[in-house]
Design an enzyme around this catalytic site. Structure first.
Site, mmCIF file in Angstrom:
data_model
loop_
_atom_site.group_PDB
_atom_site.id
_atom_site.type_symbol
_atom_site.label_atom_id
_atom_site.label_comp_id
_atom_site.label_asym_id
_atom_site.label_seq_id
_atom_site.Cartn_x
_atom_site.Cartn_y
_atom_site.Cartn_z
ATOM 1 C CB CYS A 131 -0.945 -0.048 1.193
ATOM 2 S SG CYS A 131 -2.346 1.093 1.076
ATOM 3 C CG ASP A 216 -7.130 -2.322 -5.972
ATOM 4 O OD1 ASP A 216 -7.424 -1.264 -5.382
ATOM 5 O OD2 ASP A 216 -6.012 -2.839 -5.926
ATOM 6 C CG HIS A 247 -5.780 -1.893 -1.969
ATOM 7 N ND1 HIS A 247 -4.733 -1.434 -2.748
ATOM 8 C CD2 HIS A 247 -5.615 -1.332 -0.747
ATOM 9 C CE1 HIS A 247 -3.980 -0.623 -2.032
ATOM 10 N NE2 HIS A 247 -4.492 -0.542 -0.820
#
Length: 297
Positions: A131, A216, A247
């Protein structure tokens, strides 16, 4: 391998100058106190060094790497993990755009500096992260000491919105050649789609048509294409993986139903192959011998 855990509080100069706590997880081989290992900087999400990040780092360390996990938001609060709840998410996202890009880069430099200074590290460094940490691992690849970076679902690279002012220069630096001729890069993104079924035409057609809908939303298809094209145009050695996942699919805690353990294991093995090939051995200096690639079957 067995592992041990410790931490170092390292002075920082930028922003308010608060020290950064860097957690270090090291492999241990009994009866070999002078053993040396490659190093890996493991960058966290917006929640700092949480359980999932520490477990990922511990698994890497157990395969023979000294792993440094920097506490990303040391300018704003202590090194404790930020909860995976609504308040914690809002806080982490707020910090993400209050911290300067230069301060993020300083954290990466300090982490690499620490690793190469440790007596059990041989100075060969790689990076990874998820991330926000995926973007930071991407930027770590600008450091010539970082020989490979494996970036899991790196956010804000395509939109250039990291840091104070929501304007970073990650892709622009790639275009300028700042990543060319340095380490190897791996970009991993989820692209899982659900299927919707539009009203059937008349007469009815079987099987019914289905249309994919991307799940995502952090890095859409156009964003992934932009990253891939920019890296290829700059001749950066990069493996670009788009997998059927959402994600945060490697996060084994509070993943909001997105954790895919089997896929995580497979990609962890892929990452280890990259690390073993790029930093696991001392290959000496890289020499491009040229040569034409033959077109054969």
């Amino acid at each position: 391998m067995l592992i041990t855990k410790t931490h170092h509080d390292v002075p920082a100069k930028l922003d308010n100058g608060r020290p950064i706590r860097i957690f270090v997880i090291s492999p241990v081989v009994p009866n070999y106190p002078q053993a040396k290992f490659p190093g890996v900087v493991c960058f966290s999400e917006i929640y700092q060094v949480t359980g999932p990040v520490e477990r990922l780092a511990g698994q890497i360390a157990s395969h023979g790497y000294v792993v440094a996990c920097p506490s990303t938001y040391h300018e704003f609060e202590g090194p404790e993990a930020i909860p995976y709840d609504t308040e914690g998410t809002d806080r982490g996202n707020r910090y993400k755009i209050e911290k300067t890009v230069a301060a993020y880069d300083e954290d990466a430099t300090l982490s690499v500096d620490l690793l190469v200074s440790l007596p059990n590290c041989n100075g060969r460094i790689a990076a990874t992260g998820m991330c926000l940490g995926g973007h930071l691992a991407f930027r770590a690849a600008f450091d010539p000491r970082v020989l490979s970076s494996v970036c899991f679902f790196a956010t804000d690279v395509h939109s250039a919105t990291l840091g104070k002012g929501t304007k970073d220069d990650s892709l622009e630096r790639v275009r300028q050649g700042d990543m060319t001729g340095k380490g190897e890069l791996v970009m991993i993104f989820g692209k899982q789609a659900s299927l919707i079924f539009p009203p059937p035409p008349s007469p009815a057609v079987w099987p019914p048509l289905s249309l994919p809908v991307a799940k995502d939303t952090h890095v859409p298809r156009a964003g992934r294409d932009l990253i891939r094209t920019t890296l290829e145009d700059a001749h950066v050695p990069c493996s670009f993986l788009e997998v059927q996942a959402q994600h945060a699919f490697i996060r084994d805690e509070s993943s909001k139903g997105r954790w895919d353990a089997a896929l995580t294991r497979s990609l962890f093995t892929f990452m280890l192959e990259v690390f073993e090939r790029t930093v696991g051995r001392d290959l000496g200096p890289r020499i491009d011998v040229g040569g034409k690639v033959e077109h054969v079957c």
